[in-house]
Design an enzyme around this catalytic site. Sequence first.
Site, short mmCIF file in Angstrom:
data_model
loop_
_atom_site.label_atom_id
_atom_site.label_comp_id
_atom_site.label_asym_id
_atom_site.label_seq_id
_atom_site.Cartn_x
_atom_site.Cartn_y
_atom_site.Cartn_z
N SER A 143 0.85 -1.18 0.00
CA SER A 143 0.00 0.00 0.00
C SER A 143 0.89 1.24 0.00
O SER A 143 2.04 1.18 0.46
CB SER A 143 -0.89 0.01 1.25
OG SER A 143 -1.62 1.23 1.36
N TYR A 198 -2.74 -0.13 11.00
CA TYR A 198 -2.77 -0.59 9.61
C TYR A 198 -1.46 -0.27 8.90
O TYR A 198 -0.89 -1.13 8.21
CB TYR A 198 -3.94 0.07 8.88
CG TYR A 198 -4.00 -0.26 7.40
CD1 TYR A 198 -4.36 -1.53 6.97
CD2 TYR A 198 -3.72 0.71 6.44
CE1 TYR A 198 -4.41 -1.84 5.62
CE2 TYR A 198 -3.77 0.41 5.08
CZ TYR A 198 -4.11 -0.86 4.68
OH TYR A 198 -4.17 -1.16 3.33
#
Length: 240
Positions: free
Chosen positions: A133, A146
């Site tokens: 990501s 996260y």
Amino acid sequence: MPKPLIVITGASSGIGAATARLFSSQGHPLLLVARRLERLEALGLPDTLCRKTDVTDRPAVEAAVREAEERYGPVDLLVNNAGAMLLGRIADQPVDEWERMLDINVKGLLFATRAVLPGMLERGAGTIVNIGSVAGRKTFPNHAAYVGTKFAVHAMSENLREEVAATGVRVVTVAPGAVETELLSHTSDERIKSDYQAWKESAGGALDPDEVAAAIAYAYGRPRNVTVREIVLAATGQEA
């Protein structure tokens, strides 16, 4: 000549489903794993084994891979796509949400990798694509746990690439920005969820999962002596 087997985790929606459709259209047999079997079967793809498998269950992942290899031959590509994005503040986010992200995003990736890597090393060929990501490269508000898991994905991917570079096995990290998937819907804090949605809209929208699938296919399609180590892509309007 038959095309080789591809394994995709978290294939029931979003990037995983888009990647499954793309590689199926190219003639590859597939093993698709996810917790929602009905969503996998609804894709209706030929030469596809669908298994209700939680990537945090290492024996189940191993069993699904062995079953697929018995049917279609050795795994040539693993797409480690299964993931959870549960946004929150460290001070008050439920601790079980941290544990869930660590289990799926980190341990699940390792379990799936272990299921295919020994065979790839023995054959001297194979590709592992880990879905990282932009949040594995920089921080964002309300993303601390996260971000930690995605930084781990990037670090593990690069370290694994170094371990196997001389063997002919390739390791690729694909790092998207915001993507139109179901991930955000699992965040329990409604204010954070609303703010994230507004941020996406201010950037002119998020990536279509098909664009991420195309990036995966591009990296996989390079000659065997070429490793695209990392692809970072995001909607043009996404500044961060």
